[in-house]
Motif scaffolding. Structure first.
Motif, PDB file in Angstrom:
ATOM      1  N   THR A 182       0.792  -1.199  -0.137  1.00 54.28           N
ATOM      2  CA  THR A 182      -0.138   0.149   0.085  1.00 54.28           C
ATOM      3  C   THR A 182       0.796   1.241  -0.231  1.00 54.28           C
ATOM      4  OG1 THR A 182      -0.054   0.084   2.443  1.00 54.28           O
ATOM      5  CG2 THR A 182      -1.851  -1.151   1.040  1.00 54.28           C
ATOM      6  N   TYR A 183       2.082   1.167   0.664  1.00 51.07           N
ATOM      7  CA  TYR A 183       2.834   2.491   0.627  1.00 51.07           C
ATOM      8  C   TYR A 183       3.402   2.944  -0.562  1.00 51.07           C
ATOM      9  CZ  TYR A 183       6.773   5.116   1.847  1.00 51.07           C
ATOM     10  OH  TYR A 183       7.780   6.421   1.685  1.00 51.07           O
ATOM     11  N   VAL A 184       4.004   1.967  -1.345  1.00 47.37           N
ATOM     12  CA  VAL A 184       4.845   2.333  -2.393  1.00 47.37           C
ATOM     13  C   VAL A 184       4.036   3.112  -3.507  1.00 47.37           C
ATOM     14  CG1 VAL A 184       6.598   0.937  -2.124  1.00 47.37           C
ATOM     15  CG2 VAL A 184       5.045  -0.001  -3.142  1.00 47.37           C
ATOM     16  N   ILE A 185       2.757   2.523  -3.576  1.00 44.79           N
ATOM     17  CA  ILE A 185       1.746   3.305  -4.582  1.00 44.79           C
ATOM     18  C   ILE A 185       0.842   4.364  -3.965  1.00 44.79           C
ATOM     19  CG2 ILE A 185       1.915   1.292  -6.103  1.00 44.79           C
ATOM     20  CD1 ILE A 185      -0.728   0.481  -5.151  1.00 44.79           C
ATOM     21  N   ASN A 186       0.900   4.484  -2.474  1.00 52.31           N
ATOM     22  CA  ASN A 186      -0.096   5.228  -1.858  1.00 52.31           C
ATOM     23  C   ASN A 186      -1.485   5.149  -2.125  1.00 52.31           C
ATOM     24  OD1 ASN A 186      -0.510   7.392  -0.075  1.00 52.31           O
ATOM     25  ND2 ASN A 186      -0.700   8.938  -2.034  1.00 52.31           N
ATOM     26  N   PHE A 187      -1.733   3.854  -2.050  1.00 54.86           N
ATOM     27  CA  PHE A 187      -3.145   3.176  -2.495  1.00 54.86           C
ATOM     28  C   PHE A 187      -3.699   2.000  -1.630  1.00 54.86           C
ATOM     29  CE2 PHE A 187      -6.679   2.042  -5.704  1.00 54.86           C
ATOM     30  CZ  PHE A 187      -7.033   3.430  -5.777  1.00 54.86           C
ATOM     31  N   SER A 188      -4.895   2.319  -1.022  1.00 53.07           N
ATOM     32  CA  SER A 188      -5.087   1.573  -0.054  1.00 53.07           C
ATOM     33  C   SER A 188      -5.405  -0.145  -0.372  1.00 53.07           C
ATOM     34  CB  SER A 188      -6.374   1.875   0.801  1.00 53.07           C
ATOM     35  OG  SER A 188      -7.647   1.853  -0.323  1.00 53.07           O
ATOM     36  N   THR A 189      -5.648  -0.280  -1.775  1.00 51.27           N
ATOM     37  CA  THR A 189      -5.658  -1.753  -2.058  1.00 51.27           C
ATOM     38  C   THR A 189      -4.531  -2.504  -2.550  1.00 51.27           C
ATOM     39  OG1 THR A 189      -5.784  -0.908  -4.409  1.00 51.27           O
ATOM     40  CG2 THR A 189      -8.260  -0.921  -3.287  1.00 51.27           C
ATOM     41  N   GLY A 190      -3.415  -1.736  -2.575  1.00 47.68           N
ATOM     42  CA  GLY A 190      -2.179  -2.471  -2.652  1.00 47.68           C
ATOM     43  C   GLY A 190      -1.878  -2.954  -4.217  1.00 47.68           C
ATOM     44  N   VAL A 191      -0.957  -3.715  -4.223  1.00 47.19           N
ATOM     45  CA  VAL A 191      -0.726  -4.171  -5.490  1.00 47.19           C
ATOM     46  C   VAL A 191      -1.199  -5.627  -5.843  1.00 47.19           C
ATOM     47  CG1 VAL A 191       1.528  -2.878  -5.566  1.00 47.19           C
ATOM     48  CG2 VAL A 191       1.450  -4.979  -4.547  1.00 47.19           C
ATOM     49  N   ARG A 192      -1.992  -6.134  -5.251  1.00 46.26           N
ATOM     50  CA  ARG A 192      -2.761  -7.542  -5.558  1.00 46.26           C
ATOM     51  C   ARG A 192      -4.043  -7.290  -5.841  1.00 46.26           C
ATOM     52  NH1 ARG A 192       1.876  -8.897  -6.599  1.00 46.26           N
ATOM     53  NH2 ARG A 192       3.259 -10.125  -4.790  1.00 46.26           N
ATOM     54  N   GLY A 193      -4.613  -8.231  -6.747  1.00 47.40           N
ATOM     55  CA  GLY A 193      -5.975  -8.163  -7.179  1.00 47.40           C
ATOM     56  C   GLY A 193      -6.855  -8.065  -6.170  1.00 47.40           C
ATOM     57  N   TYR A 194      -6.711  -9.042  -5.131  1.00 44.55           N
ATOM     58  CA  TYR A 194      -7.665  -8.786  -3.914  1.00 44.55           C
ATOM     59  C   TYR A 194      -6.806  -8.846  -2.726  1.00 44.55           C
ATOM     60  CZ  TYR A 194     -10.942 -11.157  -7.407  1.00 44.55           C
ATOM     61  OH  TYR A 194     -11.592 -11.135  -8.558  1.00 44.55           O
ATOM     62  N   PRO A 195      -7.436  -8.432  -1.593  1.00 45.28           N
ATOM     63  CA  PRO A 195      -6.904  -8.710  -0.185  1.00 45.28           C
ATOM     64  C   PRO A 195      -6.880  -9.939   0.021  1.00 45.28           C
ATOM     65  CG  PRO A 195      -8.570  -6.936  -0.176  1.00 45.28           C
ATOM     66  CD  PRO A 195      -8.912  -7.667  -1.425  1.00 45.28           C
ATOM     67  N   TYR A 196      -5.918 -10.550   0.844  1.00 47.12           N
ATOM     68  CA  TYR A 196      -6.022 -11.973   1.257  1.00 47.12           C
ATOM     69  C   TYR A 196      -6.916 -11.912   2.275  1.00 47.12           C
ATOM     70  CZ  TYR A 196      -1.925 -12.405  -1.731  1.00 47.12           C
ATOM     71  OH  TYR A 196      -1.209 -12.763  -2.973  1.00 47.12           O
ATOM     72  N   SER A 197      -7.909 -12.882   2.342  1.00 46.37           N
ATOM     73  CA  SER A 197      -9.245 -12.854   3.153  1.00 46.37           C
ATOM     74  C   SER A 197      -9.788 -14.306   3.479  1.00 46.37           C
ATOM     75  CB  SER A 197     -10.178 -11.976   2.707  1.00 46.37           C
ATOM     76  OG  SER A 197     -11.327 -11.769   3.339  1.00 46.37           O
ATOM     77  N   THR A 198     -10.334 -14.513   4.743  1.00 49.54           N
ATOM     78  CA  THR A 198     -11.052 -15.870   4.791  1.00 49.54           C
ATOM     79  C   THR A 198     -12.435 -15.613   4.333  1.00 49.54           C
ATOM     80  OG1 THR A 198     -11.718 -14.930   7.160  1.00 49.54           O
ATOM     81  CG2 THR A 198      -9.830 -16.282   7.079  1.00 49.54           C
TER      82      THR A 198
END
Length: 599
Positions: free
Chosen positions: A458-474
């Motif tokens: 999230t930090y390097v692109i300053n975007f809350s969704t980060g660099v993956r397609g989905y959050p890792y989640s149950t």
């Protein structure tokens, strides 16, 4: 490597999938497990590499082998004899490569041979429990229709020239060898095996040139493309605040601290037995800010990463993270004998002379990071880049999850296949490698028993969704990826998301069943869920075959639980895997929710 699973539009950073080819709805991508197409060299050569399909068996409490009850039998003798009897071969068709005594099992790695020459890509691994029984066996041995003459027709120099030309690199002087290569047409080619590097572009290959025709047939790509004032490893990035840590090393894992090889003391720079962090060349190091061994550099986020003390802050943080990961994984079995990265192995097995080298603010790229894993005895190379989605730019070395992701490529590439760095080369196994790297970042940053959704980068692109397609989640509504998603994806990083999310669910299930330890990073002796998770992940790496499939990796986890915990977590593991389609009847990328009877 840590490329995006997303591209960001210049305006609103709209999110779309990148580098994903979608298959026809009913297409079965069987080549995931045996092939990978690589674009190499400046001319864009499309090279399809082939790795014979592995068979993989686990045996629970173990099975006997011919030499089990014989006194004085070596690991080499036991492994060669078992493979010989199990595959109905002669001892001359088997070459022992390496082996080590792990915490709960002994592991041996062998190669198929013909005419006294080993095969590069026909390999096997055998694991023995403490009772001397075989608990796992993986093999990609082949029955060639034809075998090339063992006498080369072209010289080594000619082969080097060919490889250098095609791969746009230079022979790095590492000893070459003659090896057979199993081809997809059923033949076995004789090859010159040569390491080719290009430091400017960051490529590093083991090239296999046909010793009769001079054609480049195959490559192993070693590169996986992401007191100190630092970001503690439990923090994801610098927005959570730097802290001064005094003597953070683990005296069991690094008995001489982080600035000594045991014979050489680096009294004032970020260099030591496990790692060296630099900008530019490995002589460009951060010096201590004050004596003794204080590396206290304040990072100023309002200025460019290259300005003022920001470079020193980045080198210090990268050095701290890589050393901490060395110490944590050492406790869980990634030791000298298990092919880890150290300058001095202190006579404990494996090959020394290979600390991780970390190039901070590498000028070779932007918006990424990578890690090259050559065989045991050659240093791993991590390259951290700047990210230009913001102004000023941001430094990947100051986002801990990216450093952890890249460093974990070294762990997984070394422990799979016995220290060769060559056993995560197919599309599917490469995806597993990306998944383990994300899973380690997920694990290392946990500070409580809670298992929130995990978002990377999230930090390097300053975007809350980060660099993956989905959050890792149950929650499957938040992350719908499952085993059958492999039918859709043909790119290692999005394939890696499937495995990382699978492991996120395994972690959550283990913690829910067995609790959480706040001391897991330094004490691997508990039976809490997070402790067991990392043990099983690392144990399974050594158990699984070369170029494993998702199902092989799952089975290695189940066997690792038998070896270490007598199968106590059998149902927890099966239910977690089954919840994402990897139940007992999963096959050919078809989902299954089935679990063993009694679960």
């Amino acid at each position: 490597m840590l490329p995006f699973s997303r591209l960001f539009a210049a305006t609103f950073l709209a999110i779309v999938y990148a580098s994903v080819s979608r298959a026809a709805p009913h297409e079965n991508n069987v080549n995931h497990a045996t092939h990978r197409i690589r674009t190499v060299g400046s001319r864009g050569l499309q090279l399809e590499t082939f790795h014979p399909a592995s068979t993989y068996q686990t045996f629970g409490e173990g099975i006997d082998h011919p030499l089990r009850k014989r006194d004085g039998t070596t690991l080499q003798d036991s492994a060669v004899t078992f493979v010989q009897s199990h595959l109905n071969l002669t001892s001359s068709e088997i070459t022992f490569k390496s082996g080590f005594e792990g915490q709960v099992a002994r592991h041996a790695y062998v190669k198929q041979s013909a005419n006294g020459i080993p095969f590069a890509n026909a390999v096997a691994n055998v694991a023995f429990n403490k009772d001397g029984k075989v608990v796992a066996f993986g093999s990609s041995f082949v029955k060639p229709k034809t075998i090339a003459s063992p006498t080369p027709s072209i010289t080594l120099n000619a082969a080097i020239a060919k490889a250098e030309d095609v791969l746009d690199g230079t022979y790095n002087g590492h000893p070459s060898s003659i090896q057979y290569l199993a081809k997809s047409d059923g033949s076995a080619a004789l090859t010159h095996a040569i390491q080719i590097q290009n430091e400017e572009t960051g490529t590093w290959f083991d090239a296999f040139v046909d010793a009769h025709s001079g054609e480049l047939l195959h490559v192993t790509d070693f590169v996986s493309k992401a007191s100190y004032l630092v970001l503690p490893i439990t923090k994801q990035n610098l927005t959570q605040g730097f802290e001064t840590l005094t003597n953070p090393y683990d005296a069991i894992s690094s008995p001489n601290g982080w600035h000594s090889t045991g014979t050489v003391n680096f009294t004032c720079v970020v260099s030591g037995n496990n790692a060296v962090a630099f900008k530019g060349t490995n002589s460009s190091l951060t010096a201590q800010s004050s004596s003794p061994l204080n590396f206290l550099y304040t990072q100023n986020p309002a200025t460019q990463p290259t300005a003022g003390s920001n470079v020193d802050a980045a080198r210090t943080n990268a050095f701290y993270i890589v050393n901490t990961l060395h110490d944590v994984t050492y406790r869980y079995g990634f030791t000298e004998a298990a092919y880890n990265f150290q300058s001095n192995n202190f006579g404990k097995g494996g090959k020394g002379g290979d600390p991780v080298t970390v190039s901070v603010q590498s000028s070779a790229g932007l918006d990424n990071a990578d890690f090259a894993t050559p065989p045991d005895g050659q240093s791993g190379l991590m390259r951290m880049f700047l990210w230009d989605y913001t102004s000023p730019e941001r430094d990947g070395a100051l986002e801990n999850d990216i450093v952890t992701h890249e460093n974990t490529h070294g762990l997984t590439n070394r422990m799979t296949g016995g220290g060769t760095g060559a056993c995560l080369q197919t599309l599917e196994s490469g995806g597993l490698g990306e998944g383990w790297s994300d899973a380690m970042a997920d694990w290392i940053e946990k500070t409580s028993s809670a298992v929130p959704d995990f978002v990377l980068g999230t930090y390097v692109i300053n975007f809350s969704t980060g660099v993956r397609g989905y959050p890792y989640s149950t929650n499957p509504k938040i992350n719908p990826l499952k085993y059958s998603s492999l039918l859709t994806y043909r790119e290692v990083h999005v394939i890696g998301e499937i495995w990382a999310n699978m492991l996120h669910n395994v972690y959550a299930a283990l913690v829910e069943a067995s609790g959480w330890s706040s001391t897991a990073r330094t004490n691997p002796d508990g039976k809490e869920g997070n402790v067991m998770f990392l043990h099983l992940m690392i144990d399974a790496l050594a158990l699984q075959p070369c170029n494993p499939t998702f199902l092989d990796a799952r089975d290695a986890w189940i066997q690792a639980d038998v070896n270490r915990y007598q199968g106590a977590n059998k149902c927890v593991l099966w239910k977690a895997f089954a919840s994402r389609g990897m139940g007992m009847n999963a096959a050919s990328y078809g989902d299954s929710a089935a679990v063993p009877s009694g679960c």
